[in-house]
Structure formats: structure tokens, C-alpha cells
Design an enzyme around this catalytic site. Sequence first.
Site, PDB file in Angstrom:
ATOM      1  N   GLU A 160       0.638  -1.160   0.021  1.00 27.43           N
ATOM      2  CA  GLU A 160      -0.351  -0.020  -0.366  1.00 27.43           C
ATOM      3  C   GLU A 160       1.233   1.224   0.349  1.00 27.43           C
ATOM      4  O   GLU A 160       0.167   2.409  -0.887  1.00 27.43           O
ATOM      5  CB  GLU A 160      -0.813   0.068   1.102  1.00 27.43           C
ATOM      6  CG  GLU A 160      -1.972  -1.038   1.675  1.00 27.43           C
ATOM      7  CD  GLU A 160      -3.199  -0.877   0.505  1.00 27.43           C
ATOM      8  OE1 GLU A 160      -3.565   0.429   0.834  1.00 27.43           O
ATOM      9  OE2 GLU A 160      -3.924  -1.424  -0.301  1.00 27.43           O
ATOM     10  N   CYS A 192      -2.744 -14.066  -1.226  1.00 25.06           N
ATOM     11  CA  CYS A 192      -3.570 -12.756  -1.261  1.00 25.06           C
ATOM     12  C   CYS A 192      -2.883 -11.587  -2.053  1.00 25.06           C
ATOM     13  O   CYS A 192      -1.997 -12.047  -3.081  1.00 25.06           O
ATOM     14  CB  CYS A 192      -2.232 -12.028   0.131  1.00 25.06           C
ATOM     15  SG  CYS A 192      -2.305 -10.723   0.929  1.00 25.06           S
ATOM     16  N   HIS A 194      -2.592  -8.751  -3.068  1.00 22.77           N
ATOM     17  CA  HIS A 194      -1.371  -7.901  -2.712  1.00 22.77           C
ATOM     18  C   HIS A 194      -0.794  -8.084  -3.524  1.00 22.77           C
ATOM     19  O   HIS A 194       0.992  -7.250  -3.938  1.00 22.77           O
ATOM     20  CB  HIS A 194      -1.461  -6.887  -1.907  1.00 22.77           C
ATOM     21  CG  HIS A 194      -2.595  -6.051  -1.112  1.00 22.77           C
ATOM     22  ND1 HIS A 194      -3.607  -6.511  -1.119  1.00 22.77           N
ATOM     23  CD2 HIS A 194      -2.614  -5.197  -1.034  1.00 22.77           C
ATOM     24  CE1 HIS A 194      -4.251  -5.451  -0.929  1.00 22.77           C
ATOM     25  NE2 HIS A 194      -3.311  -4.185  -0.496  1.00 22.77           N
TER      26      HIS A 194
HETATM   27  N1  DGL Z   1      -6.640  -8.629   0.467  1.00 23.81           N
HETATM   28  C1  DGL Z   1      -6.507  -9.419   1.266  1.00 23.81           C
HETATM   29  C2  DGL Z   1      -5.907 -10.765   1.345  1.00 23.81           C
HETATM   30  O1  DGL Z   1      -6.040 -10.575  -0.293  1.00 23.81           O
HETATM   31  C3  DGL Z   1      -5.477  -8.367   1.767  1.00 23.81           C
HETATM   32  C4  DGL Z   1      -5.606  -6.971   2.228  1.00 23.81           C
HETATM   33  C5  DGL Z   1      -6.163  -7.249   3.735  1.00 23.81           C
HETATM   34  O2  DGL Z   1      -5.676  -7.421   5.048  1.00 23.81           O
HETATM   35  O3  DGL Z   1      -7.413  -6.880   3.415  1.00 23.81           O
HETATM   36  O4  DGL Z   1      -5.812 -11.097   1.603  1.00 23.81           O
END
Ligand code: DGL
Length: 277
Positions: A160, A192, A194
Site C-alpha cells: 500500500e 493474498c 496484494h
Molecule cells: N486482499 C487481502 C487478501 O487477499 C489482503 C489485504 C487485507 O488484509 O485486507 O487477503
Amino acid sequence: MKQAVDGTVRTAPIGVFDSGLGGLTVLRAIRERLPGEATVYLGDTARVPYGPKAAETIRRYAIEATDFLLDKGVKAVVIACNTATARALPDVEARAGVPVLGVVEPGWSAAASASGTGRIGVIGTRGTISSRAYNRVIHSHRPDAQVFEQACPLFVPLVEEGWTDDEVTRLAAERYLGPLLKQGIDTLVLACTHYPLLKPLLARVVGENVRLIDSAESTAAALERLLVSEDLASPSGPPAAARYYVTDEAARFDLLARRLLGEEVEHLEMVSVDSTG
Ligand code: DGL
């Protein structure tokens, strides 16, 4: 007997949600693979991150996101967030009344077929790793595999912050991944949404003998199969529209989203999905 699908449903959009920006990696893969499908994306940027939050909280957030997308008339819902998939997939399925796809199953099956030795590392948020969701799907695909899991809570804030190619991130990655590399993994699942943004850096840390798997492309492929099997695929036509909604200030999202998506963010709006306030 399966009911015939009303033709107007086929042109309805696909709903995609994530806690924030990360799900755009999945959305991009969907838009590249299925350009004729209109999409509605919700990034719950006011409440990101989901990773460290209680399972019950994440379930509530996921239901609120689903209700928002259903209000937009979506024909299917993609949970483009590993934490929300791991914690809330059955709840979202029960709520939605339309087909629902999470990212865990597609990511896992891609890893299961990619691994030669069956020694597979999984990295994700604390929520995803403590849910053991990846361990649960293991047996259906590859009973002989050994899964080594590691939560990497610093990665989401580093992404981020835009530190995707930074010394601090490299040091964090070496520390998190060291124990997995000691186990002799040959495949690492980026569990994840990200983490695909860290792929070049992670590839340097793990070396060329470890394959990195993210669920973006396998989720887009699974969505295509799902739409065909449910007779919900949009008839082919020109590239369809994408709409974006966020629950916090839109300007920063707009900037990062353009970079992540490789296309203009035409329709972006800030909304509230919180049913409690
Ligand atoms: N989008 C979340 C995931 O894929 C990661 C970001 C969050 O912790 O909200 O687990």
C-alpha cells in the site's frame, strides 16, 4: 432440471470485491480474459486491512459487500480477497443466490499442478493463514502434498505504501520466507491479492528453483468455466464497461488503480456499505 437463463441476465455485470486495491490484480485478469463481461468492483478501502481482523468481523464485511454488489444487479460474485474467501465463502454463497467464486480453490489447484515435489509454501495475511483454508483444499487435489504456511502481515502495508521494490521489503521477505525455503519448497502460493505486486522482488528472494503462483489468472479461468457451465456468459461484443466503488476517499485509489489495471478508471464513486451505521 436446470432452469433456462433469461437472456438479459447474461449481459449483467460480474461483481468483484476486495478489502481494497489488491483485488484489482484479479479484476485485471478477468477483464483481460473476458473482455465482453461488464464488471462492478468494490474496494472496501475504509476498512482495509481485513487480514488481522476477527473472523466474525470479516464475515459481516463480506456480506455487506455482497449485498452492495447484488443491488447493482450482478449475475455472479467473485471474492477477490483471500482473507474474505478463507473466512466467509460459505456465508457469501448462502447469501448471494447467484454463483460465487473465491480465490483459494483456483490458487490452490494451480499450485498443486505446478509442484513437482509436493512441498508447497503458502504465504498470506494472518486471517488467511490461521483459517487453514489452504490445508483444507489440499486433500481434494493432492493428498501427498506437504504445505508450509507463513503469515506475512507486513507485506500488505508495504505494498500500500508503494514499496514493492525496496530494501525494507526485501529484508522482510527474507525473514518471512527463510523458514519456508529451509523446508525445500518448490512452489510458493501468493495467497493474498496484494502479493502479485511483489512478484519480482519475491522471485529474487526465493531463487529460480521455486515457482510463484498467484490466483489472478486461475480465478479468471475458473470464472470463465463457471459462466459457461451456468449458461451465464455474455454474448461476445465490444469490450464491456467497468465500474468501481470504494468506501473511502477515491483520489488515491484512482491513481493506484490506473497503474494496476493498465486502463483508465472511468466510473469511480465513493459509497457506504456499512449496515451498522
Ligand atoms: N486482499 C487481502 C487478501 O487477499 C489482503 C489485504 C487485507 O488484509 O485486507 O487477503
